[in-house]
Design a protein around this motif. Structure first.
Motif, PDB file in Angstrom:
ATOM      1  N   HIS A   1     -11.320  71.391  -1.091  1.00 54.69           N
ATOM      2  CA  HIS A   1     -11.911  72.277  -2.347  1.00 54.69           C
ATOM      3  C   HIS A   1     -11.528  71.692  -3.599  1.00 54.69           C
ATOM      4  O   HIS A   1     -10.922  70.759  -3.637  1.00 54.69           O
ATOM      5  CB  HIS A   1     -10.791  73.833  -2.364  1.00 54.69           C
ATOM      6  N   ARG A   2     -12.508  71.761  -4.405  1.00 58.33           N
ATOM      7  CA  ARG A   2     -12.528  71.125  -5.952  1.00 58.33           C
ATOM      8  C   ARG A   2     -10.966  71.662  -6.423  1.00 58.33           C
ATOM      9  O   ARG A   2     -10.510  72.851  -6.081  1.00 58.33           O
ATOM     10  CB  ARG A   2     -13.554  71.766  -6.906  1.00 58.33           C
ATOM     11  N   PRO A   3     -10.311  70.780  -7.456  1.00 59.81           N
ATOM     12  CA  PRO A   3     -10.747  69.510  -7.766  1.00 59.81           C
ATOM     13  C   PRO A   3     -10.354  68.418  -6.399  1.00 59.81           C
ATOM     14  O   PRO A   3      -9.409  68.512  -5.891  1.00 59.81           O
ATOM     15  CB  PRO A   3      -9.887  69.292  -8.973  1.00 59.81           C
ATOM     16  N   PHE A   4     -11.378  67.480  -6.477  1.00 58.11           N
ATOM     17  CA  PHE A   4     -11.313  66.593  -5.537  1.00 58.11           C
ATOM     18  C   PHE A   4     -10.378  65.590  -5.879  1.00 58.11           C
ATOM     19  O   PHE A   4      -9.955  65.241  -6.779  1.00 58.11           O
ATOM     20  CB  PHE A   4     -12.542  65.691  -5.289  1.00 58.11           C
ATOM     21  N   SER A   5      -9.765  64.997  -4.791  1.00 59.20           N
ATOM     22  CA  SER A   5      -8.921  63.808  -4.860  1.00 59.20           C
ATOM     23  C   SER A   5      -9.275  62.510  -5.860  1.00 59.20           C
ATOM     24  O   SER A   5     -10.341  62.082  -5.713  1.00 59.20           O
ATOM     25  CB  SER A   5      -8.435  63.236  -3.552  1.00 59.20           C
ATOM     26  N   GLY A   6      -8.276  62.314  -6.830  1.00 55.92           N
ATOM     27  CA  GLY A   6      -8.718  61.169  -7.612  1.00 55.92           C
ATOM     28  C   GLY A   6      -9.497  61.520  -8.833  1.00 55.92           C
ATOM     29  O   GLY A   6     -10.169  60.555  -9.497  1.00 55.92           O
ATOM     30  N   SER A   7     -10.283  62.740  -8.860  1.00 54.68           N
ATOM     31  CA  SER A   7     -11.137  63.028  -9.776  1.00 54.68           C
ATOM     32  C   SER A   7     -10.654  63.382 -11.288  1.00 54.68           C
ATOM     33  O   SER A   7      -9.272  63.810 -11.343  1.00 54.68           O
ATOM     34  CB  SER A   7     -11.961  64.355  -9.413  1.00 54.68           C
ATOM     35  N   ASP A   8     -11.659  63.409 -12.165  1.00 56.32           N
ATOM     36  CA  ASP A   8     -11.020  63.774 -13.643  1.00 56.32           C
ATOM     37  C   ASP A   8     -10.405  65.452 -13.580  1.00 56.32           C
ATOM     38  O   ASP A   8      -9.615  65.749 -14.348  1.00 56.32           O
ATOM     39  CB  ASP A   8     -12.143  63.643 -14.611  1.00 56.32           C
ATOM     40  N   GLN A   9     -11.193  66.143 -12.596  1.00 53.68           N
ATOM     41  CA  GLN A   9     -10.956  67.300 -12.471  1.00 53.68           C
ATOM     42  C   GLN A   9      -9.486  67.642 -12.074  1.00 53.68           C
ATOM     43  O   GLN A   9      -8.760  68.546 -12.511  1.00 53.68           O
ATOM     44  CB  GLN A   9     -11.921  68.286 -11.563  1.00 53.68           C
ATOM     45  N   GLU A  10      -9.096  66.932 -10.990  1.00 50.38           N
ATOM     46  CA  GLU A  10      -7.635  66.905 -10.605  1.00 50.38           C
ATOM     47  C   GLU A  10      -6.581  66.743 -11.696  1.00 50.38           C
ATOM     48  O   GLU A  10      -5.783  67.388 -11.747  1.00 50.38           O
ATOM     49  CB  GLU A  10      -7.639  65.923  -9.277  1.00 50.38           C
TER      50      GLU A  10
END
Length: 495
Positions: free
Chosen positions: A201-210
């Protein structure tokens, strides 16, 4: 770090336990030997259940289902080699809480009161209710609110997202699961553990969202991180740099989901209960990208569905004949346990299929959609068979704009930016946002739903047959969308 033991309420144990003895051949398992289950040799031992779910994992993101991303799901693949995987498995609705509500009730969303992100207030039986009545201790890890159909049900053990490293720390899943298994074993009672990963599920691993979601927390990384060049972009998305980047982040999260599956299976092994435990793995819906989650396309509801049960399910099995659906999970489990089925279930048991037999009435599946997590209503209905898929979008009127979670990341923004110079991408963006009332796809040749055949003269007969079959299903389930469907040529009636 040791966690536990848990103290289960005595009321959960005071009812007499049923007995179970299902005959079956000794099974040879790739990689290690599974003797005939101890629950088969001793009628006093009841079957345990470990039900593992992924959150937003596409069906074809699993190695056993043909995913080409290197070593993406080694633990899920091993599970598939030890049990059976279904090629035509679907959840009933492609969004979290309603999908899980169907799994727990055996009823369609418009019949269980869970069309959106809320609990049912209907007096209906649920799978945890039935298992507890039979003497099971019931535990849950992750997705607590979304996986508990009624607010008045109290799990014997529950740990949610904050207890589990935001649902992304396999080590914590292992510790809680092992302690739960051991305590149930000490009490001498069978267990039902619903273990829900929060990946991918979002936020994905290593993403800005995370990083924005948890700025002050170190989220456990997956055992392998993927780069854009490591992955394939799904065919229903344009292969743009930012899309590819986000798909790689998604696959890193999918790998972490597989890490969680691996440690849960290890905890089961280490407590010596693998032989008398039914293991189930599936995803609650497709990936959180345009044209997958919160829709009715093939990639919306098709799920990787794997089951393992020594002595009953032959290892290495692949069922490419029967359609099974989320509504069928509850009746199948209760049938296997020889427990009574509640009245008015929509699903039917596919236990004969698990035992290797053919079963009539599994030639197609009906799916639906009602509303997003933000309570925006977008009613859709779909019927799929092995060849075609027909979708009715009651909400589409040419001006209403579809909005969902999938538009919040890199992918949809990249598609919008590319639309100015690429008409094909612009057409996809327009279709995603506005849709059309009817869609017909040859899913056998076009699984990514790129060519709408609804106005094709060569497919007129197919369209009429699928409309008729969908109408029959809508009538049989008292679907409130029926009148809109019958008057689909009228914008006013659809409204």
């Amino acid at each position: 770090m040791f966690i536990g033991p848990f103290s289960f309420p005595r009321s959960a144990w005071e009812r007499p336990a049923s007995t179970l003895c299902v005959a079956g051949p000794d099974a040879e398992r790739p990689g290690r030997a599974f003797p005939r289950g101890v629950w088969e040799r001793d009628a006093k031992i009841m079957l345990n259940i470990l039900f593992m779910t992924a959150d937003d994992l596409n069906w074809d993101s699993v190695g056993a289902y043909g995913c080409q991303t290197p070593e993406i799901t080694p633990n899920i693949d091993l599970l598939a080699s030890e049990g059976i995987r279904f090629e035509y498995a679907h959840v009933t609705i492609a969004v979290c809480q309603p999908s899980r509500g169907v799994l727990a009730t055996g009823r369609y969303p418009h019949r269980n009161g869970i069309e959106g992100f809320y609990h049912t207030d209907l007096e209906i039986a649920t799978l945890p209710d039935c298992l507890r009545e039979a003497g099971y201790v019931c535990g849950i890890l992750g997705k607590y609110d979304h996986s508990t159909p009624r607010l008045d049900f109290a799990w014997d053990m529950s740990k949610d997202q904050p207890d589990l490293g935001q649902g992304r720390d396999p080590a914590l899943y292992y510790q809680y699961a092992r302690s739960f298994f051991e305590e149930a074993q000490r009490q001498g009672r069978p267990f039902y553990l619903m273990a829900n990963s929060h990946d991918p599920h979002r936020p994905f691993s290593g993403s800005d969202q995370e990083r924005e979601e948890w700025p002050n927390e170190q989220i456990t990384p997956p055992s392998r991180t993927y780069r854009p060049e490591d992955v394939q972009v799904p065919g229903f998305l344009p292969d743009l740099p930012e899309v590819r980047r986000e798909v790689a982040e998604y696959y890193s999260s999918a790998r972490r989901c597989d890490d969680t599956v691996g440690v849960l299976l290890r905890a089961l092994e280490e407590t010596g209960q693998a032989d008398n435990t039914l293991v189930i793995f599936l995803s609650d819906n497709g990936m959180a990208f345009p044209f997958a989650k919160t829709n009715c396309y093939l990639h919306s509801t098709k799920t990787p569905w794997i089951m393992r049960l020594p002595g009953v399910i032959q290892p290495g099995g692949v069922d490419a004949k029967h359609f099974i659906s989320g509504i069928d999970l509850m009746p199948t489990i209760l049938d296997l346990l020889k427990l009574p089925l509640p009245d008015n279930l929509d699903g039917t048991s596919f236990l004969p299929v698990l035992k290797g037999d053919a079963q009539q009435g599994r030639e197609h599946v009906c799916t639906q959609f009602h509303e997003t997590a933000r309570y925006n209503r977008y009613p859709m209905r779909c019927i799929q068979n092995k060849h075609y898929g027909y979708i009715f979008n009651a909400w589409s009127n040419g001006t209403r704009v579809f909005k969902n979670e999938s538009q919040e990341g890199r992918t949809f923004k990249a598609m919008q930016a590319a639309s100015a110079a690429d008409q094909s991408v612009a057409d996809r963006v327009k279709l995603f946002q506005y849709r059309v009332v009817e869609e017909l796809y040859d899913f056998e040749k076009d699984p990514d739903a790129l060519h709408n055949l609804i106005h094709s003269p060569e497919h007129h007969v197919v369209a009429e047959q699928m409309r008729s079959d969908l109408e029959t299903w809508m009538r049989s389930t008292n679907d409130p969308c029926l009148q809109a469907f019958l008057n689909r040529e009228s914008a006013g009636e659809r409204e």
